[in-house]
Design a protein around this motif. Structure first.
Motif, PDB file in Angstrom:
ATOM      1  N   SER A 305      -6.836   0.070   4.339  1.00  0.00           N
ATOM      2  CA  SER A 305      -7.326   0.863   3.196  1.00  0.00           C
ATOM      3  C   SER A 305      -8.784   1.269   3.374  1.00  0.00           C
ATOM      4  N   ILE A 306      -9.334   1.060   4.589  1.00  0.00           N
ATOM      5  CA  ILE A 306     -10.710   1.472   4.891  1.00  0.00           C
ATOM      6  C   ILE A 306     -10.684   2.926   5.329  1.00  0.00           C
ATOM      7  N   GLU A 307     -11.464   3.772   4.663  1.00  0.00           N
ATOM      8  CA  GLU A 307     -11.439   5.208   4.929  1.00  0.00           C
ATOM      9  C   GLU A 307     -12.622   5.620   5.800  1.00  0.00           C
ATOM     10  N   PRO A 308     -12.373   6.093   7.039  1.00  0.00           N
ATOM     11  CA  PRO A 308     -13.466   6.640   7.858  1.00  0.00           C
ATOM     12  C   PRO A 308     -14.083   7.856   7.174  1.00  0.00           C
ATOM     13  N   SER A 319      -9.479  -6.128   0.913  1.00  0.00           N
ATOM     14  CA  SER A 319      -8.097  -5.767   0.601  1.00  0.00           C
ATOM     15  C   SER A 319      -7.267  -5.633   1.867  1.00  0.00           C
ATOM     16  N   THR A 320      -7.859  -5.052   2.909  1.00  0.00           N
ATOM     17  CA  THR A 320      -7.144  -4.910   4.178  1.00  0.00           C
ATOM     18  C   THR A 320      -6.889  -6.269   4.814  1.00  0.00           C
ATOM     19  N   THR A 325      -3.082 -10.593   6.199  1.00  0.00           N
ATOM     20  CA  THR A 325      -2.694 -11.997   6.092  1.00  0.00           C
ATOM     21  C   THR A 325      -1.327 -12.135   5.443  1.00  0.00           C
ATOM     22  N   ASP A 326      -1.099 -11.364   4.368  1.00  0.00           N
ATOM     23  CA  ASP A 326       0.202 -11.408   3.703  1.00  0.00           C
ATOM     24  C   ASP A 326       1.314 -10.934   4.620  1.00  0.00           C
ATOM     25  N   ARG A 327       1.034  -9.896   5.409  1.00  0.00           N
ATOM     26  CA  ARG A 327       2.065  -9.386   6.314  1.00  0.00           C
ATOM     27  C   ARG A 327       2.382 -10.408   7.409  1.00  0.00           C
ATOM     28  N   PHE A 328       1.374 -11.080   7.947  1.00  0.00           N
ATOM     29  CA  PHE A 328       1.640 -12.155   8.914  1.00  0.00           C
ATOM     30  C   PHE A 328       2.474 -13.253   8.251  1.00  0.00           C
TER      31      PHE A 328
END
Length: 776
Positions: A305-308, A319-320, A325-328
């Motif tokens: 969710s980090i926007e360049p 948040s990312t 971590t949740d996905r792992f």
């Protein structure tokens, strides 16, 4: 022969327990050369001076027994052990032949603890604080502990900004070697924040930064928020708020250089000075993934969710990391570590964020333990689990399990701890620790509203009967227009699949008002059985059946439709309604929502009895957090009813409109069709549209329990055959106004003042309306 373990100096009694022990041991050792005892076999041990302490406690502390050899070293060890118990203020050991005599003088026991002059704290709070430092009823008295108690009381007052609080301790000896301890407190005045200064800021004004803080210099509502009372905990929280404010705007190197708190000589005024260093603002130019992503790099990239091109935002980075971590965790990696490494270029003000992942090892859950449920049965907790034993670790299912246990409402705290299994690298144990809270309630109350005037209500409810998770309740209401007596019971797990069963017995009366101020009464006794069927973790479908009878108790000016109904069916009309409903609640709070959505659908179908009808209702709510302080709330509600099989729609199932909950500024239930007798009889169709814009009450800062709002309402009630848009006789009514929303100690309070924007000349207008115990 004898030797003493204490020097005969009475002031020793005021020393601490540790000092007593050291002094006793030292005195004994010093006196041994002059009064040495020849070793001997102990024939007997006698204890003298005990009043409350069990002799076994003394014997258990002695390093010798009958038959052992006694010497000076064992005597000194015995003195140290007895003083270490904290039960005695004096101990002597005497030797009479081959008999060892232990002479003790017990410390006084605290019989009672009392307070005078305390207004800021209740007695129970102070009693608990003193117990934490060892001062409480039934505990041995120690002057040193009393001094610590004084300091603890002062510390408690410091947390409330009462810096001038003084504490004087009075010790009153009473019979049987006991004492009463009284703390006389002079609270003094509250030290209030006189000034808050922030220095070193350049990018943002001081006013902007102060607006982010909860601590203030006072204002109109400081008596309610107490935001002008200094607290170190609150200041630390505000410093973290400032840090987050800057980090979310690209200032990666922001730092709080120092904080200085100065108090005036009279301890009434406080000045807080915060020195900050903003540093340079950085813009994100890229995000890179490093480490091991299990070959699912593209899947993880979709979670970023980090926007360049945007300023660096710590919230987006956190948040990312959490999403990673949740996905792992979904893949069984319970100990995955995601390190965010900003790679900054000070010359250009750019930063590349490197997300380095270490998934660790994949594990499965060996065992799930439940602790702390002293009343609630284990099965009530375990049936909410979505993570199972002997299954791969799944972080999402564990969180869902914790949330489901928390939503039961039986516990004040629910925590989950993951523990590695010794000797097994691929196993973990989960421990759900809960803290029970009271789940029963006895409520006696009085409510006052502009529509019903004074009414009384009472209820006895138990949400967790005998720890089974079942609900049992009895309640009644004596409102002028609606009276209710209800007996309810709910089994949330009627089946193992989580289907709930509810049973209600009720008796309701309603008194709609006519234009002449006279009323008629409808009495409806009935029973209902309904089942709740969960078809997802967030959605529940309700289905039920009931039987009820509606009796018309006539008064003068009985509406024509009711007169016709009574002529057709008699004074009593029966119905067998089949109900079907659906509900989803995604609001962040039911009392003070700031974000989220709520939806519900209810269908009622009269399948048997004198009447045949279909009644439906749909409600939709959405809350938008515009900023940290401002919230927009939207509400829409639509109702429709129709008679079936050639029969009229029963008038006692009509919808009503006007007043709080529908269209404000109009009298309660006064909208819609009017009978030829002047009675407000409602209609078979209803529409309500409401919008509210919430802002903090001036002076309360970020406190959401007290807010003001502006509103706009639109809606009406129509009878069969009337058009919702084209009816000139009964157009949509519109109103607008302002109001106050307060979660008061006696319940949610809502007040509104408004003006009708679109209305008819015959409408009953009521600009000011209020009610306690209702929501949006």
């Amino acid at each position: 022969m004898h030797f003493t373990g204490l020097l005969p100096v009475r002031p020793v009694a005021i020393l601490s327990r540790t000092s007593l022990s050291l002094l006793a041991a030292s005195a004994a050792l010093v006196s041994l050369p002059a009064r040495a005892v020849d070793p001997f076999a102990i024939k007997d041990i006698r204890i003298e001076g005990l009043q409350r302490t069990e002799a076994g406690t003394v014997f258990a502390s002695l390093p010798f027994r009958v038959g052992d050899n006694y010497n000076d070293d064992k005597g000194a060890a015995a003195l140290r052990a007895l003083f270490a118990t904290g039960l005695f203020k004096d101990v002597r050991i005497e030797v009479e032949g081959r008999v060892v005599v232990v002479v003790v003088q017990e410390r006084a026991i605290i019989a009672s603890v009392d307070f005078t002059g305390t207004h800021e704290f209740d007695r129970d709070t102070l009693i608990k604080a003193l117990k934490d430092v060892g001062v409480g009823e039934g505990q041995p008295f120690d002057r040193a502990l009393a001094d610590r108690a004084e300091q603890e009381l002062k510390r408690q007052y410091l947390t409330r900004s009462l810096y001038g609080a003084e504490v004087v301790t009075t010790i009153t000896p009473i019979e049987r070697n006991r004492v009463n301890v009284t703390f006389a407190v002079t609270e003094g005045g509250v030290a209030r924040i006189d000034e808050i200064r922030i220095t070193g800021n350049q990018a943002f004004s001081e006013g902007t930064l102060l607006g982010e803080m909860d601590l203030t210099t006072g204002g109109l509502m400081s008596w309610y928020t107490k935001s002008d009372r200094y607290s170190r905990v609150k200041l630390n929280a505000d410093l973290e708020t400032l840090r987050a404010f800057y980090l979310n705007r690209g200032y990666l190197e922001f730092n709080v250089e120092s904080t200085q708190v100065a108090i005036s000589a009279d301890k009434q005024r406080i000045t807080v000075t915060i020195q900050i260093k903003e540093g340079q603002r950085y813009t994100v130019t890229g995000v890179k993934l490093g480490g091991d992503y299990l070959g699912k790099d593209e899947e993880f990239k979709s979670l970023v969710s980090i926007e360049p091109g945007e300023p660096y935002r710590a919230e987006a980075v956190a948040s990312t990391q959490k999403a990673f971590t949740d996905r792992f965790g979904l893949f069984g990696y319970a100990f995955a570590r995601i390190e965010a490494i900003p790679q900054i270029d000070r010359n250009t003000g750019r930063v590349v964020v490197l997300l380095n992942a270490d998934p660790g090892r994949r594990v499965y859950v060996r065992r799930i333990n439940v602790s702390g449920n002293t009343r609630t049965r284990d099965e009530v907790v375990r049936r909410e689990f979505r993570q199972f034993e002997s299954a791969w670790y799944d972080g999402q299912r564990i969180k869902l399990s914790r949330d489901r246990v928390d939503r039961l409402g039986y516990f004040s705290e629910v925590d989950v701890e993951t523990n590695e299994v010794p000797g097994a690298l691929d196993q973990v144990d989960l421990t759900f620790t809960v803290k029970e809270k009271p789940t029963g309630s006895l409520m006696l109350g009085a409510n006052f509203s502009s529509a019903d005037k004074l009414s009384f209500s009472a209820s006895v409810k138990q949400d967790n009967v005998f720890g089974s998770g079942n609900y049992l309740g009895v309640e009644f209401n004596t409102s002028k227009s609606n009276r209710t007596l209800v007996f309810s019971t709910v089994d949330p797990y009627f089946t193992n699949d989580g289907v709930s069963r509810a049973f209600d017995i009720y008796y309701r009366t309603s008194k709609p008002l006519n234009s002449q101020g006279e009323s008629y009464e409808l009495a409806t006794p009935g029973v209902a059985l309904r089942f709740g069927v969960p078809y997802s973790e967030y959605d529940t479908v309700f289905v039920g059946i009931g039987a009820e009878s509606t009796r018309i108790k006539s008064a003068s000016a009985l509406p024509e439709n009711y007169f016709r109904l009574r002529s057709t069916y008699g004074n009593s009309t029966s119905a067998v309604p089949l109900t079907l409903g659906w509900q989803r609640d995604g609001r962040d709070s039911a009392l003070v929502p700031n974000a989220g959505r709520y939806q519900r659908v209810n269908l009622e179908w009269g399948i048997a009895g004198d009447t045949r009808y279909l009644k439906s209702n749909y409600q939709f709510q959405q809350y938008f957090p515009l900023t940290k302080k401002y919230t927009l709330g939207l509400n829409a509600e639509f109702g429709y009813g129709k008679g079936l099989f050639g029969r009229e729609y029963p008038i006692f199932k009509n919808f009503y409109g006007g007043g709080l909950g529908t269209v404000r500024a109009f009298d309660q239930n006064s909208l819609g069709p009017v009978d030829v007798t002047g009675a407000y009889i409602g209609g078979n169709r209803r529409m309500n549209l409401n919008a509210e814009f919430y802002v903090p009450f001036p002076g309360v800062g970020n406190d959401r329990t007290l807010r003001i709002f502006g509103y706009a309402d639109a809606g009406n009630v129509w009878r069969e055959g009337e058009s919702l848009r084209d009816s000139e006789a009964n157009p949509i009514r519109v109103s607008a106004g302002i109001g106050l929303s307060w979660v008061s100690p006696v319940g949610p309070l809502k007040l509104s003042w408004g003006v009708p924007v679109r209305y008819a000349r015959t409408d009953r207008i009521q600009r000011f309306q209020f009610q306690i115990g209702t929501a949006f």
